[in-house]
Design a protein around this motif. Sequence first.
Motif, short mmCIF file in Angstrom:
data_model
loop_
_atom_site.label_atom_id
_atom_site.label_comp_id
_atom_site.label_asym_id
_atom_site.label_seq_id
_atom_site.Cartn_x
_atom_site.Cartn_y
_atom_site.Cartn_z
N GLY A 50 96.86 56.62 -32.02
CA GLY A 50 96.28 55.59 -31.07
C GLY A 50 95.17 56.50 -30.39
N SER A 51 94.67 57.43 -30.72
CA SER A 51 93.73 58.21 -29.77
C SER A 51 92.45 57.53 -29.97
N ALA A 113 94.49 56.57 -35.57
CA ALA A 113 95.41 55.82 -35.38
C ALA A 113 97.05 56.21 -35.74
#
Length: 284
Positions: A50-51, A113
Amino acid sequence: MDKKLDFILKGREKSIGEETILQPLPHKDFRFASPFIVLHHLPPKTYPPGSPPERIHPHPHRGFAPVTFQFQGEGYHKDSLGNEGYLNAGEVQWMFAGKGLLHSEGPSKEFLAHGGTYEFVQLWVNVPTQYKGEPAWYRQAGPGEMPLMISENGVDLHLACGKYDTVQGPLYSYTPVIAAFGTVDKDSTFSITAIEGYWTLLYVLDGVLWINEQEVQSQHLVVFNKAGDVINIKASTDAKLVYLSGEPIEEPVAAKGNIVMNTVEEVQQAEKDYAEGRFGVLED
């Protein structure tokens, strides 16, 4: 005859956009080995799942070929000519910028993701003056397309470009270049036969190698003397490396930003063309 190690250059930190990379070439002790102008290494960088997006935003290129060796992770690139695509671990992208384009690159949305480790080496390969105004083009090769350069046990070096012994790499350069990359297991020993008179470089991304009886630590670039043709290597640890050898381009080099030409006036013209929109338009 064994090749002498003229320079062992430590990569220094350099900020490019949101990334901090290592740059052993050019170096304060050694500038160019044309056709090899710049070598950048993004050391392993871990992204949690989720970066947020992290990219080198649109920037101009003219007059050379940026070449990317993707060691870990998945990159995504696009340019002002409409080219776009992914570069996965173990793949090499040879992008010839030619007369000019805008380019952006960074970890892909899909990679960010899921999270993971990202690492690459980017090399700038110069071209003779008669090709600098040619249209841009791309080539890309995966592990299955790049033959093994060395057949010794514990050595996994894939030949991306040029001919070595009886094997031929799939990627093309306007001036003769041999480019290989990969891994070496601890305690492995092997030899490389270089072409005398070529500029020959070896970058150690990770690990420790003994090269012609000199120790070379990780994140150091070796620049060999042009004389001699034998490079003997023993791995003290598991290691990753990029090997490069190229016919010298005996022409002046004027480099500024992401432009590599022959004269300051040509660089200034490239900057003017970019400012006036002649490199096209690229949304981030």
